[in-house]
Design a protein around this motif. Structure first.
Motif, mmCIF file in Angstrom:
data_model
loop_
_atom_site.group_PDB
_atom_site.id
_atom_site.type_symbol
_atom_site.label_atom_id
_atom_site.label_comp_id
_atom_site.label_asym_id
_atom_site.label_seq_id
_atom_site.Cartn_x
_atom_site.Cartn_y
_atom_site.Cartn_z
ATOM 1 N N LEU A 138 40.953 -57.425 137.154
ATOM 2 C CA LEU A 138 40.351 -56.253 137.789
ATOM 3 C C LEU A 138 38.827 -56.323 137.688
ATOM 4 O O LEU A 138 38.116 -56.047 138.657
ATOM 5 C CB LEU A 138 40.871 -54.980 137.129
ATOM 6 C CG LEU A 138 42.313 -54.582 137.470
ATOM 7 C CD1 LEU A 138 42.822 -53.534 136.491
ATOM 8 C CD2 LEU A 138 42.404 -54.064 138.891
ATOM 9 N N GLY A 139 38.338 -56.693 136.509
ATOM 10 C CA GLY A 139 36.891 -56.819 136.327
ATOM 11 C C GLY A 139 36.296 -57.862 137.243
ATOM 12 O O GLY A 139 35.217 -57.668 137.826
ATOM 13 N N ARG A 140 36.979 -58.987 137.383
ATOM 14 C CA ARG A 140 36.473 -60.050 138.255
ATOM 15 C C ARG A 140 36.483 -59.623 139.718
ATOM 16 O O ARG A 140 35.586 -59.992 140.477
ATOM 17 C CB ARG A 140 37.315 -61.317 138.070
ATOM 18 C CG ARG A 140 37.176 -61.925 136.686
ATOM 19 C CD ARG A 140 38.073 -63.135 136.500
ATOM 20 N NE ARG A 140 38.154 -63.500 135.090
ATOM 21 C CZ ARG A 140 38.836 -64.546 134.633
ATOM 22 N NH1 ARG A 140 39.511 -65.318 135.477
ATOM 23 N NH2 ARG A 140 38.857 -64.807 133.335
ATOM 24 N N SER A 277 36.002 -42.676 141.376
ATOM 25 C CA SER A 277 35.307 -43.567 140.456
ATOM 26 C C SER A 277 35.859 -43.458 139.035
ATOM 27 O O SER A 277 35.893 -44.446 138.296
ATOM 28 C CB SER A 277 33.815 -43.246 140.455
ATOM 29 O OG SER A 277 33.606 -41.874 140.151
ATOM 30 N N ARG A 278 36.320 -42.277 138.660
ATOM 31 C CA ARG A 278 36.847 -42.091 137.311
ATOM 32 C C ARG A 278 37.794 -40.896 137.304
ATOM 33 O O ARG A 278 37.446 -39.820 137.787
ATOM 34 C CB ARG A 278 35.735 -41.827 136.308
ATOM 35 C CG ARG A 278 36.187 -42.097 134.884
ATOM 36 C CD ARG A 278 35.475 -43.317 134.341
ATOM 37 N NE ARG A 278 36.114 -43.843 133.156
ATOM 38 C CZ ARG A 278 36.577 -45.078 133.063
ATOM 39 N NH1 ARG A 278 36.510 -45.883 134.097
ATOM 40 N NH2 ARG A 278 37.100 -45.535 131.950
ATOM 41 N N ILE A 289 40.145 -43.561 133.571
ATOM 42 C CA ILE A 289 40.475 -44.800 134.265
ATOM 43 C C ILE A 289 39.999 -44.669 135.708
ATOM 44 O O ILE A 289 40.068 -43.588 136.294
ATOM 45 C CB ILE A 289 41.996 -45.079 134.211
ATOM 46 C CG1 ILE A 289 42.323 -46.438 134.850
ATOM 47 C CG2 ILE A 289 42.794 -43.960 134.866
ATOM 48 C CD1 ILE A 289 43.760 -46.869 134.649
ATOM 49 N N SER A 290 39.473 -45.742 136.253
ATOM 50 C CA SER A 290 39.040 -45.679 137.645
ATOM 51 C C SER A 290 40.262 -45.603 138.551
ATOM 52 O O SER A 290 41.335 -46.115 138.219
ATOM 53 C CB SER A 290 38.203 -46.912 138.006
ATOM 54 O OG SER A 290 39.026 -48.060 138.122
ATOM 55 N N ILE A 295 45.530 -47.701 140.580
ATOM 56 C CA ILE A 295 46.328 -48.096 141.735
ATOM 57 C C ILE A 295 46.745 -49.558 141.641
ATOM 58 O O ILE A 295 47.895 -49.907 141.942
ATOM 59 C CB ILE A 295 45.554 -47.831 143.037
ATOM 60 C CG1 ILE A 295 45.363 -46.323 143.235
ATOM 61 C CG2 ILE A 295 46.281 -48.443 144.229
ATOM 62 C CD1 ILE A 295 46.646 -45.502 143.204
ATOM 63 N N GLU A 296 45.834 -50.445 141.230
ATOM 64 C CA GLU A 296 46.199 -51.857 141.113
ATOM 65 C C GLU A 296 47.334 -52.044 140.113
ATOM 66 O O GLU A 296 48.240 -52.854 140.320
ATOM 67 C CB GLU A 296 44.986 -52.692 140.701
ATOM 68 C CG GLU A 296 43.881 -52.766 141.738
ATOM 69 C CD GLU A 296 44.260 -53.518 142.996
ATOM 70 O OE1 GLU A 296 45.413 -53.991 143.105
ATOM 71 O OE2 GLU A 296 43.402 -53.627 143.893
ATOM 72 N N ARG A 297 47.301 -51.299 139.030
ATOM 73 C CA ARG A 297 48.377 -51.371 138.043
ATOM 74 C C ARG A 297 49.695 -50.900 138.658
ATOM 75 O O ARG A 297 50.758 -51.502 138.433
ATOM 76 C CB ARG A 297 48.035 -50.522 136.818
ATOM 77 C CG ARG A 297 46.960 -51.124 135.929
ATOM 78 C CD ARG A 297 46.566 -50.176 134.805
ATOM 79 N NE ARG A 297 45.639 -50.820 133.885
ATOM 80 C CZ ARG A 297 45.998 -51.535 132.820
ATOM 81 N NH1 ARG A 297 47.284 -51.678 132.545
ATOM 82 N NH2 ARG A 297 45.106 -52.091 132.036
#
Length: 582
Positions: A138-140, A277-278, A289-290, A295-297
């Motif tokens: 996610l960070g990348r 954003s949060r 959590i953003s 959503i990605e999770r």
């Protein structure tokens, strides 16, 4: 972000300043060894290439690897350098998308290769390892977005199709860069290089060589590797329309209960929540959590249980046929479903201000994500709205803009905003709250330069300098396609439960011996959840809860004989398995 540095033949790796490049422990590497193979790699060998699908999860045992954007092209640059213990890839590896960069072995060494399919299973099965990898990926992804990696959209800021492509890319959290035909110096060079006439724009440039002239959202999605509709999805037990928190929760619980579950969305997974954003009041995340991460999770969790997610896929019709429902899409394709969960959410309401439409997508936005924030460049911005979305956006934008003017039509910030957000907004030194304030005009040639605002109590007007305007003034339901199909309230939201019972055609329900269940509409086996439902609580947690509840009601509906859809055990349907909905 980084450049390769050589020191007596050594390659210095990129520091992990962003938490995107963690190092695996020896124990984790040992565990992974049982699922993959060790491989010797020579200097200069390409491990994976931009624009091609990931085939392996790679962990570095020795040597070093350089991550490059536009490898071999005129704009080649180093994204990161990894040494022993680090692993490669980003979110696309888990979601079946193409790679947005290239990995090249810079020092001969050894890597551990695990197939993508086996790695996805490990992420699902090993929570500690899975969380480490997911957070890094996610960070990348967000770093790539910030760098402007990925594909390029070349088009005019005045073109509706340019705006459409940019919005689709941003909403799907796809790394990309917009090259403004009107202002960017490189635009002319790109037009000449690819023999593109200005009237052919917008175009999408991919891998430094491929050109798509004004592609549809679906064509862009297929280019990147987003899941496409396929004949194998011609029938399902549950069709979920909408992939926000409510729809994704229904997908997770439906698939985990053994129901063949297909989830579709016209634009992107995540709905409004993905643009937050949060989110600080979601249960289980005390530090917040953003929306994008949440959503990605959820998307990965739905994939884990076997749900099929298709984006973009816009539904245009819902028709009872035989003992099932037929769901029709804009491209003319159809899917038969035993039950349907409507989770289509809402559209953002546009701000009705003269001449504002020419600035929409250029410097007037209806979401505040990393993409929009990166365009602020330390300028003052305006935020319109008095609810939680406006409060969250103001706090997020305050980290990028020199000042944030929060423009609230009413006289009390507490009226529609959660107390914890009110406290943070009022304490923030860069946020100015202007109550009783409405936007009456905008000015600026190529982008927004200032706002004309009016005090609706005194009638006094004044000018505020602002380089961007973010609008959060509510929304209307996405239910135009349902008019005449099932009962809606006066604002277009879907009636369910007791309200549906009052509006339902009694003859349709006689054979069932019951009326509509709590989340059921005036059509048996069709349920509505989340923001699209009349009377719903506009919160992410409640939307997710309704999505889970809807699957429980789907089971109850399937157990009834003589209904509109096939009951469990009928031909073409398989019984539900797995644990019940919590």
């Amino acid at each position: 972000m980084s450049t390769t540095e050589h020191n007596h033949g050594a390659v210095r790796e990129t520091p992990d300043r962003y938490g995107a490049f963690p190092r695996l422990t020896p124990e984790q590497l040992q565990d992974l060894t049982a699922h993959g193979e060790r491989r010797r790699v020579a200097e200069g060998e390409v491990l994976y290439r931009e624009g091609e699908p990931f085939r392996e999860f790679l962990a570095i045992l020795s040597g070093s690897v350089e991550i490059l954007h536009d490898h071999g092209g005129p704009e080649e640059r180093t994204v990161a350098v990894h040494g022993p213990g680090r692993f490669l890839g980003e979110l696309g590896l888990l979601e079946g998308q193409a790679a947005f960069d290239t990995a090249v072995m810079r020092q001969t060494g050894e890597v551990l290769a695990v197939t993508v399919e086996r790695q996805r299973a490990l992420v699902d099965r090993e929570p500690v390892l899975g969380d480490l990898i997911l957070r890094a990926y996610l960070g990348r992804r967000y770093l790539l977005i910030g760098l402007g990696a990925g594909f390029r959209i070349l088009g005019s800021c005045y073109s509706p199709d340019t705006l459409r492509l940019r919005e689709f890319a941003a909403r799907n959290r796809l790394p990309h860069r917009w090259v403004d035909l009107e202002k960017d110096k490189e635009a002319d060079a790109l037009l000449r290089r690819f023999s593109i006439r200005p009237e052919e724009t917008p175009v999408v440039l991919w891998k430094g060589e491929r050109v798509l002239r004004n592609p549809s959202n679906a064509e862009l999605a297929r280019l990147i590797g987003l899941p496409a509709p396929s004949p194998e999805a011609a029938r399902c037990d549950v069709m979920v329309v909408g992939a926000g928190p409510a729809g994704l929760a229904a997908s997770v619980y439906g698939a985990s209960d053994g129901l063949t579950t297909v989830t579709v969305d016209a634009v992107a997974t995540g709905g409004q929540a993905a643009t937050s954003s949060r989110i600080e009041n979601y249960l289980g995340f005390p530090s917040g959590i953003s929306g994008g991460e949440l959503i990605e999770r959820a998307v990965l969790q739905a994939h884990k249980f076997g749900a099929r997610l298709m984006v973009p896929a816009q539904v245009t019709g819902l028709t009872p046929q035989d003992d099932e429902y037929v769901v029709t899409f804009t491209d003319g394709s159809r899917v038969r479903a035993g039950a349907v969960v409507l989770a289509s959410g809402v559209w953002y309401r546009r701000l009705e201000v003269p001449d504002i439409d020419r600035l929409e997508g250029v410097s007037v936005y209806y979401a505040a994500t990393v993409h929009e924030a990166s365009l602020c460049r330390a300028d003052p911005v305006g935020v319109v709205g008095g609810g939680n979305s406006a409060g969250q956006a103001s706090l997020f934008l305050a980290d990028h803009a020199s000042r944030v003017h929060l423009l609230v039509r009413g006289g009390d910030l507490n009226a529609d905003m959660s107390r914890y957000l009110v406290d943070q907004v009022e304490r923030h030194p860069k946020i100015e709250v202007l109550l009783h304030t409405e936007v009456r005009g905008v000015s600026g040639e190529e982008g927004l330069e200032s706002l004309v605002v009016e005090d609706n109590a005194s009638g006094e007007r004044r000018e505020l300098r602002a380089a961007a305007l973010f609008v959060f003034i509510g929304a209307r339901p996405r239910t135009d396609w349902l008019k005449g199909v099932l009962a809606l309230d006066e604002k277009g939201f879907v009636l369910t439960g007791a309200d549906a019972r009052a509006a339902a055609d009694a003859s349709r329900w006689d054979s069932l011996g019951r009326g509509p269940l709590l989340l059921e509409t005036t059509l048996p086996g069709v349920f509505a959840v989340g923001d699209v439902r009349s009377g719903s609580v506009k919160r992410v947690a409640s939307a997710a809860g309704e999505g889970a509840m809807a699957i429980r009601f789907v089971h109850e509906h399937r157990e009834v004989t003589g209904n509109l859809v096939r009951s469990a055990g009928s031909e073409g349907s398989r019984p539900a398995t797995g644990r019940p909905v919590a």
